[in-house]
Design an enzyme around this catalytic site. Structure first.
Site, PDB file in Angstrom:
ATOM      1  CG  ASN A  71      -5.353  -5.951 -41.315  1.00 39.24           C
ATOM      2  OD1 ASN A  71      -5.173  -6.124 -42.510  1.00 39.24           O
ATOM      3  ND2 ASN A  71      -4.431  -5.401 -40.535  1.00 39.24           N
ATOM      4  N   PRO A  72      -6.727  -8.729 -43.315  1.00 35.43           N
ATOM      5  CG  PRO A  72      -6.842  -8.694 -45.655  1.00 35.43           C
ATOM      6  CD  PRO A  72      -7.307  -7.953 -44.422  1.00 35.43           C
ATOM      7  CG  LEU A  73      -2.852  -6.157 -45.091  1.00 34.82           C
ATOM      8  CD1 LEU A  73      -2.554  -4.667 -45.072  1.00 34.82           C
ATOM      9  CD2 LEU A  73      -2.296  -6.800 -46.361  1.00 34.82           C
ATOM     10  CD  GLU A  74      -4.038  -8.069 -37.489  1.00 32.57           C
ATOM     11  OE1 GLU A  74      -4.388  -9.109 -36.891  1.00 32.57           O
ATOM     12  OE2 GLU A  74      -4.530  -6.960 -37.241  1.00 32.57           O
ATOM     13  N   PRO A 127     -12.153 -15.966 -31.196  1.00 32.41           N
ATOM     14  CG  PRO A 127     -13.739 -16.804 -29.717  1.00 32.41           C
ATOM     15  CD  PRO A 127     -12.271 -16.870 -30.039  1.00 32.41           C
ATOM     16  NE  ARG A 128     -12.248  -7.423 -34.058  1.00 30.06           N
ATOM     17  CZ  ARG A 128     -11.144  -6.929 -34.602  1.00 30.06           C
ATOM     18  NH1 ARG A 128     -10.166  -7.753 -34.939  1.00 30.06           N
ATOM     19  NH2 ARG A 128     -10.995  -5.646 -34.811  1.00 30.06           N
ATOM     20  CG  MET A 172      -8.108  -9.780 -23.947  1.00 29.25           C
ATOM     21  SD  MET A 172      -9.219  -9.628 -25.353  1.00 29.25           S
ATOM     22  CE  MET A 172      -8.647  -8.071 -26.029  1.00 29.25           C
ATOM     23  CD  GLU A 203      -1.218 -14.992 -25.948  1.00 29.30           C
ATOM     24  OE1 GLU A 203      -0.053 -15.116 -25.513  1.00 29.30           O
ATOM     25  OE2 GLU A 203      -2.088 -15.886 -25.821  1.00 29.30           O
ATOM     26  CD  GLU A 224     -10.614   0.057 -36.017  1.00 25.73           C
ATOM     27  OE1 GLU A 224     -11.483  -0.170 -36.878  1.00 25.73           O
ATOM     28  OE2 GLU A 224     -10.530  -0.590 -34.945  1.00 25.73           O
TER      29      GLU A 224
END
Length: 417
Positions: A332-335, A266-267, A306, A308, A59
């Site tokens: 988000n797949p748009l990145e 990793p997220r 973080m 990158e 977000e």
């Protein structure tokens, strides 16, 4: 009455929430820093303050172009960005430096929200997506602070949840000044749960207005050039339960193409060490972004830094978007699509329903049932550079075709202030 019960429950839970925060802070020390901000104790603000609230990294990234546009329209405003997570604030700081102010969002107790509003004194509140907190919204409404829900999405499952607590949800929904919904079905669901229809507009998703700064492009190019012609696929924003599957997929890819590199990101930072252990136990030659500048001859490159991920997507030939092989709902797949590379996801993508619908309509993304199927597609595209380029171009075309929501959102905010 239900609002009162909700507030009392949050107050009762607060000590346990703070203990949990301290506990998780063992592995992520940033969680313990500025903890008092979560109780609403933030530096006092002056001037016209626009409070932008984004729950976490995704977000925050989505809010970036909007914040830049707001500052360009009125350089005298003060942007106060809040997030619930340390990763969200770290991302915001990486994006904006000293251009904006930062704080953890207050927990949704009446006292914490009251202290926060007294100190921050926001002129408007801009909430990204669907961070609907009853005390936050109702106290802003009581102080005549307009509340804008931007890039708003609402799944059918969430809508049914709000309908089950209608007596709590309805006053909150009626307090929202404007909802900029991603799609018609989102708008219909918001109206269904109580938002006044005249206050709902379909603007599209601002995430299509993805912004790749020149500094990120240059860093990505430098990393790409250091890989000396190797094929790279990346697994971004992975969750527990996915990493082992992805490493096994990579093992299958290496059988066909031994020089291929997997970048795994990793997220959550508290998982960096555990994923590093999994890579080691799986027997891969590995390198860590935090320890070495380049991956060298590694088979797996761990993105344990973080902010990158966007840059690492740009250094890759293909991308898998995590949180989708498990029932997390995807990310988000748009990145990666904005870089013009093929994008894969698992079957669980309900958090980005509208975006995936647009990509699937134009064959800009491929959903795979499991890691074995993912490995097969990766191998096939390594063997076919032309098809790889064509799929990537389709993904980028979907991004370009759907741009424009950002302008509608910013215009809508200024019209209503």
């Amino acid at each position: 009455m239900l609002q009162f019960i909700y507030s009392q429950l949050i107050r009762l839970l607060l000590p346990f929430i703070l203990v949990r925060l301290w506990w998780h802070g063992r592995k992520a020390p940033d969680l313990r820093r500025n903890w008092y901000q979560r109780l609403g104790i933030v530096p006092r603000a002056e001037g016209t303050v626009v409070w932008v609230h984004a729950v976490s990294v995704g977000e925050t990234i989505a809010a970036g172009p909007m914040v830049r546009r707001l500052l360009a329209r009125d350089p005298d405003i003060t942007i106060l960005m809040t997030a619930m997570t340390d990763t969200g604030l770290a991302q915001a700081q990486k994006m904006f430096g000293n251009q904006v102010r930062y704080a953890y969002a207050p927990y949704d107790t009446p006292g914490a929200i009251r202290r926060f509003l007294k100190r921050a004194r926001p002129r408007i509140l801009v909430i990204m997506e669907t961070e609907i907190w009853p005390n936050m919204i109702r106290q802003c409404w009581a102080l005549k602070v307009p509340i804008f829900l931007i890039n708003a999405r609402l799944s059918e499952r969430s809508a049914r949840g709000y309908e089950r607590i209608r007596s709590l949800a309805l006053p909150v929904m009626r307090s929202i000044s404007w909802v900029a919904a991603q799609a018609e079905k989102d708008a219909e669901r918001f109206c269904r749960i109580g938002v006044t229809p005249s206050k709902v507009a379909v603007t599209g998703s601002v995430k299509f207005d993805v912004d790749i700064p020149e500094s990120v492009r240059q860093a990505s190019l430098a990393l790409r050039q250091s890989l000396t012609g190797r094929i790279v696929w990346i697994a971004g924003s992975t969750h527990e339960g996915e990493d082992v599957q992805l490493l096994e997929a990579h093992r299958k890819v290496l059988v066909a193409h031994p020089d291929t590199l997997l970048i795994i990101v990793p997220r959550h930072p508290e998982r960096f060490e555990s994923v590093a252990d999994q890579i080691e136990k799986a027997g891969f030659e590995s390198a860590r972004r935090s320890e070495v500048a380049q991956p060298g001859s590694a088979q797996v490159y761990l993105g344990d830094t973080m902010g990158e991920l966007m840059m690492l997507y740009g250094a890759s030939d293909m991308a898998f978007v995590g949180g989708s092989l498990i029932e997390r709902g995807g990310h988000n797949p748009l990145e990666p699509a904005a870089w013009g590379i093929p994008v894969f996801s698992g079957p669980h993508v309900f958090n980005f329903e509208t975006i995936y619908d647009r990509l699937l309509d134009d064959s800009g993304v491929k959903l795979v049932a499991n890691a074995d199927e993912l490995a097969a597609h990766i191998v096939a595209l390594i063997d076919d550079a032309e098809e790889r380029k064509a799929i990537g171009n389709r993904a980028l075309a979907v991004v370009e075709k759907n741009r424009g929501a950002l302008g509608k959102v910013v215009d809508g905010i200024f019209e209503r202030v």
